[in-house]
Design an enzyme around this catalytic site. Structure first.
Site, PDB file in Angstrom:
ATOM      1  N   ILE A  72       0.966  -1.236   0.047  1.00 53.74           N
ATOM      2  CA  ILE A  72      -0.006  -0.043  -0.064  1.00 53.74           C
ATOM      3  C   ILE A  72       0.935   1.269  -0.078  1.00 53.74           C
ATOM      4  O   ILE A  72       1.874   1.338   0.395  1.00 53.74           O
ATOM      5  CB  ILE A  72      -0.887   0.217   1.102  1.00 53.74           C
ATOM      6  N   ASP A  73       0.493   2.451  -0.572  1.00 52.54           N
ATOM      7  CA  ASP A  73       1.316   3.522  -0.548  1.00 52.54           C
ATOM      8  C   ASP A  73       1.651   4.212   0.628  1.00 52.54           C
ATOM      9  O   ASP A  73       1.182   3.818   1.765  1.00 52.54           O
ATOM     10  CB  ASP A  73       0.301   4.673  -1.401  1.00 52.54           C
ATOM     11  N   LYS A  74       2.766   4.858   0.827  1.00 55.47           N
ATOM     12  CA  LYS A  74       3.329   5.502   1.821  1.00 55.47           C
ATOM     13  C   LYS A  74       2.349   6.100   2.773  1.00 55.47           C
ATOM     14  O   LYS A  74       2.440   5.959   3.983  1.00 55.47           O
ATOM     15  CB  LYS A  74       4.208   6.110   1.341  1.00 55.47           C
TER      16      LYS A  74
END
Length: 234
Positions: A72-74
């Site tokens: 999942i994105d930062k």
């Protein structure tokens, strides 16, 4: 100078929702990168996992992504499954590929959605205009996102989103594509938005078949404090 390959274990606290001999389910905080990459070699989830697991992680992802089955994105918070061995990694990855895993997110998006529920089916690939972005493009890979409206706030809407595919930035791209970008999204959203250090997107529910027991398991993680506080203000 060349950077030596390999990732160093770091004593970073982890929010572990579940753990056994085969896998972990981790609630990743907003702002943490999942695995090292160019310009980001420490402070990642992988650095923390190497310290916690003492090198008992699957090797399929290579030296930079041990144990990492999906990402999942930062600035997206929430649940990730981590494989401790190759058998578990193969089983979990196969289930993701076959669209059998349950992945539900909650997000605050701009605008008031006209429908209470719907399906966004639009192929996603790298943007021709900006290489840092993904976009809906005929040359992209199939991508399907289901949404359900949970609460309306006039200029913003709280939605539950279920992934059937796992393309890079899928929810962020799909919501922007239908004219309701995720609030706080620096890449796909408007400048005038909710303040919160990145997009208001949280991987709340994760379900899959346990690779050893064969039982269906499901986990939930509460939204971060900033997400809850913003909802209260709205």
């Amino acid at each position: 100078p060349p950077i030596p390959l390999g990732v160093l274990p770091e004593n970073i606290p982890l929010d572990i929702v579940y753990e056994d001999e085969d896998l972990l389910v981790v609630n990743k905080p907003k702002g943490m990168v999942v695995h090292p990459a160019a310009g980001n070699h420490d402070g990642t989830l992988v650095n923390a996992l190497l310290f916690h697991c003492r090198n008992s992680l699957s090797g399929i992802g290579g030296v930079m992504r041990p144990g990492i089955v999906h990402r999942i994105d930062k600035d997206t918070s929430g649940l990730l499954m981590i494989a401790k061995n190759d058998k578990a990694h193969n089983a979990l990855a196969a289930e993701l590929k076959d669209k059998k895993s349950l992945r539900k997110y909650v997000a605050i998006v701009h605008g008031n959605l006209p429908n209470d529920r719907g399906v966004i089916e639009a192929p996603i690939g790298r943007s021709d205009k900006d290489r840092k972005k993904q976009a809906v493009t005929a040359k992209g890979k199939p991508a399907v996102t289901r949404f359900t409206v949970l609460e309306r706030f006039g200029n913003y809407t709280l939605v539950e989103l279920q992934l059937e595919t796992g393309r890079t930035h899928q929810i962020r791209v799909h919501m922007a594509y239908i004219g309701h970008p995720v609030a706080g999204d620096p890449l796909y959203g408007p400048r005038k938005t909710l303040k919160g250090h990145g997009q208001f997107l949280h991987a709340k529910t994760l379900g899959f078949t346990h690779p050893t027991t064969g039982k269906l398991v499901e986990f939930n993680a509460e939204e971060p404090i900033i997400f809850k506080e913003t909802l209260e203000k709205l």
